[in-house]
Structure formats: C-alpha cells, structure tokens
Scaffold this active site. Structure first.
Site, short mmCIF file in Angstrom:
data_model
loop_
_atom_site.label_atom_id
_atom_site.label_comp_id
_atom_site.label_asym_id
_atom_site.label_seq_id
_atom_site.Cartn_x
_atom_site.Cartn_y
_atom_site.Cartn_z
N ASP A 171 -3.48 -7.07 -6.74
CA ASP A 171 -4.85 -6.57 -6.80
C ASP A 171 -5.67 -7.34 -5.77
O ASP A 171 -6.03 -8.50 -5.97
CB ASP A 171 -5.41 -6.79 -8.22
CG ASP A 171 -6.88 -6.39 -8.32
OD1 ASP A 171 -7.48 -5.99 -7.31
OD2 ASP A 171 -7.42 -6.52 -9.43
N ALA A 174 -12.58 4.06 -0.69
CA ALA A 174 -14.02 4.31 -0.77
C ALA A 174 -14.23 5.40 -1.81
O ALA A 174 -13.31 6.18 -2.09
CB ALA A 174 -14.57 4.76 0.58
N ARG A 198 -1.63 13.71 6.73
CA ARG A 198 -1.93 14.22 5.38
C ARG A 198 -1.32 13.29 4.32
O ARG A 198 -0.19 13.48 3.90
CB ARG A 198 -1.39 15.64 5.23
CG ARG A 198 -1.93 16.36 4.01
CD ARG A 198 -1.30 17.73 3.88
NE ARG A 198 -1.68 18.62 4.96
CZ ARG A 198 -2.88 19.23 5.04
NH1 ARG A 198 -3.79 19.05 4.10
NH2 ARG A 198 -3.16 20.02 6.05
N THR A 199 -2.06 12.28 3.93
CA THR A 199 -1.59 11.33 2.91
C THR A 199 -2.40 11.55 1.63
O THR A 199 -3.31 12.38 1.60
CB THR A 199 -1.83 9.87 3.37
OG1 THR A 199 -3.25 9.69 3.52
CG2 THR A 199 -1.15 9.57 4.68
N LEU A 200 -2.09 10.76 0.61
CA LEU A 200 -2.85 10.85 -0.65
C LEU A 200 -4.33 10.52 -0.40
O LEU A 200 -5.23 11.10 -1.00
CB LEU A 200 -2.24 9.90 -1.68
CG LEU A 200 -2.71 10.04 -3.12
CD1 LEU A 200 -2.51 11.46 -3.64
CD2 LEU A 200 -1.96 9.05 -4.02
N SER A 201 -4.58 9.57 0.50
CA SER A 201 -5.97 9.21 0.84
C SER A 201 -6.72 10.38 1.44
O SER A 201 -7.93 10.52 1.26
CB SER A 201 -5.99 8.07 1.85
OG SER A 201 -5.89 6.84 1.19
N GLY A 207 0.76 -1.24 0.00
CA GLY A 207 0.00 0.00 0.00
C GLY A 207 0.80 1.29 0.00
O GLY A 207 0.25 2.34 0.33
N LYS A 232 -13.81 0.19 8.58
CA LYS A 232 -12.75 0.05 9.59
C LYS A 232 -13.24 -0.76 10.80
O LYS A 232 -12.46 -1.52 11.38
CB LYS A 232 -12.24 1.42 10.05
CG LYS A 232 -11.43 2.19 9.00
CD LYS A 232 -10.16 1.45 8.57
CE LYS A 232 -9.24 2.38 7.78
NZ LYS A 232 -8.10 1.65 7.17
N ILE A 243 1.52 6.29 4.91
CA ILE A 243 1.87 5.68 6.20
C ILE A 243 2.65 4.39 5.95
O ILE A 243 3.59 4.07 6.68
CB ILE A 243 0.59 5.43 7.04
CG1 ILE A 243 -0.13 6.76 7.30
CG2 ILE A 243 0.96 4.75 8.36
CD1 ILE A 243 -1.45 6.63 8.05
N TYR A 289 -16.56 10.46 7.81
CA TYR A 289 -15.83 9.19 7.60
C TYR A 289 -16.79 8.12 7.06
O TYR A 289 -16.39 7.23 6.31
CB TYR A 289 -15.15 8.75 8.90
CG TYR A 289 -13.94 7.86 8.67
CD1 TYR A 289 -12.90 8.25 7.84
CD2 TYR A 289 -13.84 6.62 9.29
CE1 TYR A 289 -11.79 7.45 7.63
CE2 TYR A 289 -12.73 5.80 9.09
CZ TYR A 289 -11.71 6.23 8.27
OH TYR A 289 -10.62 5.41 8.05
C1 N5H Z 1 -12.95 11.76 9.00
C2 N5H Z 1 -12.07 11.83 8.03
C3 N5H Z 1 -12.32 12.70 6.82
C4 N5H Z 1 -13.11 11.96 5.73
C5 N5H Z 1 -12.13 11.20 4.89
C6 N5H Z 1 -12.10 9.93 4.70
C7 N5H Z 1 -10.99 9.23 4.08
C8 N5H Z 1 -11.05 7.94 3.91
C9 N5H Z 1 -9.90 7.11 3.42
C10 N5H Z 1 -10.14 6.50 2.07
C11 N5H Z 1 -9.19 5.35 1.93
C12 N5H Z 1 -9.90 7.58 1.04
C13 N5H Z 1 -10.19 7.21 -0.40
O1 N5H Z 1 -10.49 6.09 -0.72
C14 N5H Z 1 -10.06 8.33 -1.38
C15 N5H Z 1 -10.45 7.94 -2.79
O2 N5H Z 1 -11.84 8.08 -2.96
C16 N5H Z 1 -9.78 8.88 -3.80
N1 N5H Z 1 -8.33 8.82 -3.72
C17 N5H Z 1 -7.59 7.98 -4.47
O3 N5H Z 1 -8.05 7.23 -5.28
C18 N5H Z 1 -6.11 8.02 -4.21
C19 N5H Z 1 -5.43 8.45 -5.50
C20 N5H Z 1 -5.63 6.67 -3.73
C21 N5H Z 1 -4.15 6.60 -3.47
O4 N5H Z 1 -6.27 6.45 -2.48
C22 N5H Z 1 -6.62 5.19 -2.12
N2 N5H Z 1 -7.15 5.07 -0.93
O5 N5H Z 1 -6.43 4.24 -2.86
C23 N5H Z 1 -10.83 11.00 8.10
C24 N5H Z 1 -9.53 11.76 8.15
C25 N5H Z 1 -9.51 12.80 9.26
C26 N5H Z 1 -8.37 10.76 8.40
C27 N5H Z 1 -8.16 9.78 7.26
C28 N5H Z 1 -7.76 10.36 5.94
C29 N5H Z 1 -8.35 8.46 7.50
C30 N5H Z 1 -8.11 7.35 6.55
O6 N5H Z 1 -8.70 6.26 6.74
O7 N5H Z 1 -7.31 7.48 5.60
#
Ligand code: N5H
Length: 256
Positions: A67, A98, A195-198, A14, A165, A21, A158
């Site tokens: 995958d 998500a 502060r990550t990409l997610s 990941g 989770k 992280i 969230y």
């Molecule tokens: C309470 C919060 C704020 C609400 C944010 C939620 C974040 C959830 C994490 C998921 C994994 C984010 C996610 O899937 C984003 C995607 O829809 C779009 N992004 C992507 O596709 C990028 C490019 C790729 C690398 O991301 C993934 N996941 O594949 C929570 C925050 C205060 C803390 C937080 C950010 C928690 C967490 O679980 O990551």
C-alpha cells in the site's frame, strides 16, 4: 528479440490484469531470464496477479501486497523483499490513481482532496518506494516509472492526472540526481495510450486510439510489449549511461 537479464531480480509494482502495462514489463523481463517479485495494490488484485504469474516461464514466488499510501507498509514490504532475496537490481513503478470524476470536465473544479490523492498515489509513491528500495538496491540498480504525454502538454480530460505526471517526471529527475551517487539510475517511459483497466471508462478512447493510428509517425498504437522491451533495455547494462530520462514509446506521436 531479447536481452539477457539472467541472475538479476526486479520488483514489478502495479499489475492489475493481463492488459496492464506492468504485465507487459513482467513478460519482457521474464523472457530475458530475470527473477521477478510482484506487489499488488489490494486484495482484489491478489488472485489475478497470482494466476498471471503462474503462466510465466520463470518461477517467481514472491508476490506481496504493498500500500503505497502507507510509509510503514512500504518499509515492511521492502524489508521482506530484502530478507527473501538479499538484493534487487531494479523496480518498475506502474502505479497511478485519480478519482473518475476528476478525469473529465473542467480542471478548475478539481477538489483539493482529489488533487492530493492523485499526487499521493501517482507521484509521491515513487519517492517513498525509492527511499525504502535504496538499501536493498544493487550498485547498478535501475528504477523505471510510467508516464503519459498529458504530463507535458494539456490533453483533453487528463486534468489532475496530467499535473500528477508532471510531478512524477520531475521526481524522476530529482531522484536520478540523488541516487546517481549510489550507481542507481531512474528513468520514465512515456507510453502511448493503451487500453488498460485504468483507461476503462475513458469516453471516446477509441477516437484517441484512431487519431494515433492516423497521425503518429509509425501509424499504429503502442503495445504493452513495446513498453516492456524498453523497460528491459532500461534495466539492462546496455542503458548504463541513461538516467533522469523520459523515453517516449508512443510510435513517435510526441514529436507532432
Ligand atoms: C487523456 C486521457 C483520457 C483521460 C483518462 C485518464 C486516465 C487516467 C489514469 C488513472 C490512473 C485512471 C484511474 O485512476 C481510474 C480510476 O478512477 C478508476 N479505476 C480503477 O479504480 C481501476 C479499477 C484501477 C485498476 O485503476 C487504478 N488506476 O488503480 C488519457 C488516456 C488517453 C491514456 C491513459 C489511460 C493514461 C494513463 O495515465 O493511464
């Protein structure tokens, strides 16, 4: 400040970029002298993972796509790892997804498809990975997954990820109960927000970070290094009595 994981091999799943992280975990394990194997989610991440791995101290050559939505792909990935290195001593699951539109607004509007997608990638993936990692896992093996306090309590926005989770944290406990007979430990780290990409695109992320700085017992935010060092501890024999646990690495915010 490091423990020794020399002679040990870990799979880190990941890493997306240098803010991940998973990358904090990789750096702590590298510093501890471990051999690392990396898996990435899709072609778009391959180059950034390869470039990052080249900056580590150790020589970690095995970098594979995996995958987690495809059973055969996961099986093939761990078969390759087994053929290349024989045995692994642990793995870090740093995988979640998500749909953006389901990470804000009304939870009652969550779609069936979006709900299942979040469960599939963010929670079930741990179980399918454990299934295929088990045959190549050493007797003292250790699995670490990443979670967030939104899986225990309602946190604004969230939403569907909080439910995923919760499911992941319970999977950690059932997997710990199951794999304990093979000497394998399974734990989660509940990290403070980083502060990550997610986290990109999360509206008012700054105010979330500010609240932690103001209220958390340690009055500061969590760093990937802090999560990485806790993972290194959980992978080490120092943590040999710990399984089925969720350790909060969040400046103490969860006690409030
Ligand atoms: C309470 C919060 C704020 C609400 C944010 C939620 C974040 C959830 C994490 C998921 C994994 C984010 C996610 O899937 C984003 C995607 O829809 C779009 N992004 C992507 O596709 C990028 C490019 C790729 C690398 O991301 C993934 N996941 O594949 C929570 C925050 C205060 C803390 C937080 C950010 C928690 C967490 O679980 O990551």
């Amino acid at each position: 400040m490091s423990i020794s994981l020399e002679g040990k091999t870990y799979v880190v799943m990941g890493v997306a970029n240098k803010r991940s992280i998973a990358w904090g975990i990789a750096r702590s394990l590298d510093k501890a002298g471990a051999r690392l194997i990396f898996t990435y989610a899709g072609e778009r991440f391959e180059k950034s993972v390869r470039d990052l791995v080249a900056t580590l101290e150790g020589n970690h050559e095995l970098i594979l796509p995996c995958d987690v939505t495809d059973d055969e792909n996961v099986a093939a990935c761990f078969e390759t790892i087994g053929k290349e290195v024989g045995e692994i001593h642990g793995l870090a699951h740093c995988i979640a997804f998500a749909k953006t539109e389901e990470l804000s607004g009304d939870f009652s509007e969550t779609s069936r498809e979006g709900f299942l997608l979040a469960q599939n990638i963010s929670s079930y993936s741990l179980t399918i990975i454990a299934k295929y990692a088990k045959p190549i896992m050493a007797e003292s093996g250790s699995i670490v997954a990443l979670t967030y306090i939104g899986g225990e309590r309602v946190m604004p926005n969230y939403n569907v990820m909080g439910v995923a989770k919760a499911s992941l944290e319970m999977s950690v406990r059932y997997l710990a109960a199951d794999l304990g007979k093979h000497g394998i430990r399974v734990n989660a780290i509940s990290s403070g927000p980083i502060r990550t990409l997610s986290a990109k695109g999360v509206s008012d992320f700054n105010s979330i970070l500010r609240e932690i700085e103001e209220k958390a017992p340690l009055r500061r935010n969590t760093t990937p290094e802090e999560v990485g060092d806790t993972a290194a501890f959980l992978f080490s024999d120092m943590a040999r009595g710990i399984t089925g646990e969720t350790i909060h690495v969040d400046s103490g915010y969860h006690i409030l």
